[in-house]
Design a protein around this motif. Structure first.
Motif, PDB file in Angstrom:
ATOM      1  N   SER A  73       0.813  -1.349   0.027  1.00 18.65           N
ATOM      2  CA  SER A  73       0.198   0.132  -0.128  1.00 18.65           C
ATOM      3  C   SER A  73       1.163   1.115   0.250  1.00 18.65           C
ATOM      4  O   SER A  73       1.598   1.110   0.579  1.00 18.65           O
ATOM      5  CB  SER A  73      -0.624  -0.080   0.749  1.00 18.65           C
ATOM      6  OG  SER A  73      -1.226   1.275   1.259  1.00 18.65           O
ATOM      7  N   GLY A  74       0.388   2.520  -0.556  1.00 16.80           N
ATOM      8  CA  GLY A  74       1.158   2.888  -0.766  1.00 16.80           C
ATOM      9  C   GLY A  74       1.420   4.687   0.463  1.00 16.80           C
ATOM     10  O   GLY A  74       2.315   5.222   0.620  1.00 16.80           O
ATOM     11  N   ALA A  75       0.528   3.624   1.421  1.00 18.99           N
ATOM     12  CA  ALA A  75       0.637   4.474   2.371  1.00 18.99           C
ATOM     13  C   ALA A  75       1.241   3.727   3.463  1.00 18.99           C
ATOM     14  O   ALA A  75       1.880   4.437   4.511  1.00 18.99           O
ATOM     15  CB  ALA A  75      -0.878   4.841   3.101  1.00 18.99           C
ATOM     16  N   ASN A  76       1.546   2.829   3.272  1.00 18.84           N
ATOM     17  CA  ASN A  76       2.766   2.175   4.368  1.00 18.84           C
ATOM     18  C   ASN A  76       4.217   1.630   3.647  1.00 18.84           C
ATOM     19  O   ASN A  76       4.489   1.452   2.431  1.00 18.84           O
ATOM     20  CB  ASN A  76       2.594   0.565   4.271  1.00 18.84           C
ATOM     21  CG  ASN A  76       1.273  -0.201   5.047  1.00 18.84           C
ATOM     22  OD1 ASN A  76       0.574   1.063   5.325  1.00 18.84           O
ATOM     23  ND2 ASN A  76       0.979  -1.144   4.158  1.00 18.84           N
ATOM     24  N   ARG A  77       4.988   2.032   4.514  1.00 19.07           N
ATOM     25  CA  ARG A  77       6.402   1.524   4.800  1.00 19.07           C
ATOM     26  C   ARG A  77       6.691   0.201   4.658  1.00 19.07           C
ATOM     27  O   ARG A  77       6.428  -0.374   5.692  1.00 19.07           O
ATOM     28  CB  ARG A  77       7.570   2.434   5.676  1.00 19.07           C
ATOM     29  CG  ARG A  77       7.906   4.162   5.740  1.00 19.07           C
ATOM     30  CD  ARG A  77       8.833   4.465   6.407  1.00 19.07           C
ATOM     31  NE  ARG A  77      10.068   3.920   5.688  1.00 19.07           N
ATOM     32  CZ  ARG A  77      10.808   4.115   6.440  1.00 19.07           C
ATOM     33  NH1 ARG A  77      11.145   4.514   7.770  1.00 19.07           N
ATOM     34  NH2 ARG A  77      12.487   3.187   6.146  1.00 19.07           N
ATOM     35  N   VAL A  78       7.665  -0.309   4.017  1.00 22.27           N
ATOM     36  CA  VAL A  78       7.977  -1.996   4.329  1.00 22.27           C
ATOM     37  C   VAL A  78       8.897  -2.066   5.486  1.00 22.27           C
ATOM     38  O   VAL A  78      10.122  -1.405   4.911  1.00 22.27           O
ATOM     39  CB  VAL A  78       8.355  -2.425   2.526  1.00 22.27           C
ATOM     40  CG1 VAL A  78       8.937  -3.651   3.027  1.00 22.27           C
ATOM     41  CG2 VAL A  78       7.074  -2.709   2.008  1.00 22.27           C
ATOM     42  N   ASP A  79       8.742  -3.375   6.167  1.00 25.24           N
ATOM     43  CA  ASP A  79       8.864  -3.500   6.815  1.00 25.24           C
ATOM     44  C   ASP A  79      10.205  -4.798   6.500  1.00 25.24           C
ATOM     45  O   ASP A  79      10.058  -5.421   6.019  1.00 25.24           O
ATOM     46  CB  ASP A  79       8.562  -3.999   8.058  1.00 25.24           C
ATOM     47  CG  ASP A  79       9.451  -4.752   9.517  1.00 25.24           C
ATOM     48  OD1 ASP A  79      10.693  -4.669   9.233  1.00 25.24           O
ATOM     49  OD2 ASP A  79       8.526  -4.256  10.703  1.00 25.24           O
ATOM     50  N   GLU A  80      11.297  -4.073   6.332  1.00 24.81           N
ATOM     51  CA  GLU A  80      12.370  -4.891   5.478  1.00 24.81           C
ATOM     52  C   GLU A  80      13.073  -6.137   6.661  1.00 24.81           C
ATOM     53  O   GLU A  80      13.072  -7.344   5.770  1.00 24.81           O
ATOM     54  CB  GLU A  80      13.292  -4.444   5.230  1.00 24.81           C
ATOM     55  CG  GLU A  80      13.725  -3.351   4.425  1.00 24.81           C
ATOM     56  CD  GLU A  80      14.749  -2.328   3.612  1.00 24.81           C
ATOM     57  OE1 GLU A  80      15.875  -2.805   3.500  1.00 24.81           O
ATOM     58  OE2 GLU A  80      14.589  -1.200   3.755  1.00 24.81           O
ATOM     59  N   ALA A  81      12.937  -5.817   7.607  1.00 24.59           N
ATOM     60  CA  ALA A  81      12.970  -7.122   8.283  1.00 24.59           C
ATOM     61  C   ALA A  81      11.752  -7.985   7.980  1.00 24.59           C
ATOM     62  O   ALA A  81      11.988 -10.279   8.654  1.00 24.59           O
ATOM     63  CB  ALA A  81      13.020  -7.023  10.076  1.00 24.59           C
ATOM     64  N   LYS A  82      10.153  -7.497   8.311  1.00 27.70           N
ATOM     65  CA  LYS A  82       9.302  -9.108   7.952  1.00 27.70           C
ATOM     66  C   LYS A  82       9.647  -9.401   6.873  1.00 27.70           C
ATOM     67  O   LYS A  82       9.509 -10.988   6.510  1.00 27.70           O
ATOM     68  CB  LYS A  82       8.294  -7.901   8.200  1.00 27.70           C
ATOM     69  CG  LYS A  82       7.388  -7.765   9.237  1.00 27.70           C
ATOM     70  CD  LYS A  82       6.127  -6.431   9.503  1.00 27.70           C
ATOM     71  CE  LYS A  82       5.865  -6.318  10.630  1.00 27.70           C
ATOM     72  NZ  LYS A  82       4.585  -5.630  10.758  1.00 27.70           N
ATOM     73  N   VAL A  83       9.537  -9.079   5.478  1.00 34.06           N
ATOM     74  CA  VAL A  83      10.605  -9.017   4.004  1.00 34.06           C
ATOM     75  C   VAL A  83      11.111 -10.463   4.485  1.00 34.06           C
ATOM     76  O   VAL A  83      11.200 -11.654   3.485  1.00 34.06           O
ATOM     77  CB  VAL A  83      10.210  -8.118   3.943  1.00 34.06           C
ATOM     78  CG1 VAL A  83      11.020  -9.105   1.822  1.00 34.06           C
ATOM     79  CG2 VAL A  83       9.229  -7.271   3.583  1.00 34.06           C
ATOM     80  N   ALA A  84      12.343 -10.029   5.316  1.00 35.47           N
ATOM     81  CA  ALA A  84      14.144 -11.167   5.132  1.00 35.47           C
ATOM     82  C   ALA A  84      13.084 -12.040   5.827  1.00 35.47           C
ATOM     83  O   ALA A  84      13.662 -13.197   5.892  1.00 35.47           O
ATOM     84  CB  ALA A  84      14.696 -10.109   5.799  1.00 35.47           C
TER      85      ALA A  84
END
Length: 167
Positions: A73-84
């Motif tokens: 979502s354009g409103a969110n910053r991606v949490d790289e730790a969650k993705v990793a």
């Protein structure tokens, strides 16, 4: 914004239009008068909420240099730790990596039709929205779809990728 005839679309957007048609998608690609490189710019040009922008963010998986595409979502910053935690350690993807791996320039990365099939994740917050806008291969080109259409087109898992203030 304006709907553009197929012939008037930039080449990358034409490629996306054909891919969308193959997925049974019938709506036209919309060309923004100004760039849609950021979620705020795209939302302003479309007259929609920033949250409705399905932004494509590319990372590089460290272990094998595979592209990792997070549609958030354009409103969110991606949490790289969650993705990793889901795909393995991540590195930054520069403009050259993005173009080589996806076939698109930054700001125009479409959720489908990549040069190299990426590891993909979809932000669960997008499923709460009725209407989304995603890049269509060019920084000025976008298309409208539902979250369900996005999931069906990509086959990507829907997960929590947002950086939360309370986390």
């Amino acid at each position: 914004m304006n709907e553009t005839s197929f012939e008037a679309l930039p080449d990358a957007a034409k490629r996306v239009a054909l891919l969308l048609e193959a997925h049974g998608y019938a709506k036209p690609i919309v060309m923004l008068p100004a760039t849609g490189r950021t979620s705020a710019e795209a939302a302003a040009g479309l007259g929609c909420a920033i949250a409705q922008i399905a932004k494509s963010i590319i990372f590089r998986r460290v272990s094998d240099d595979a592209p990792v595409l997070v549609i958030a979502s354009g409103a969110n910053r991606v949490d790289e730790a969650k993705v990793a935690a889901r795909v393995g350690p991540l590195g930054k993807a520069d403009a050259r990596f993005v173009r080589e791996q996806t076939g698109y320039a930054i700001g125009g990365v479409c959720p489908i039709g990549h040069a190299t099939k990426p590891v993909m994740l979809i932000d669960e917050d997008l499923l709460a929205l009725d209407s989304l806008w995603a890049a269509a291969g060019h920084p000025h080109a976008v298309f409208n779809l539902s979250a369900q259409e996005l999931v069906a087109m990509t086959g990507a898992p829907v997960v929590d990728v947002a950086l939360r203030a309370d986390a």
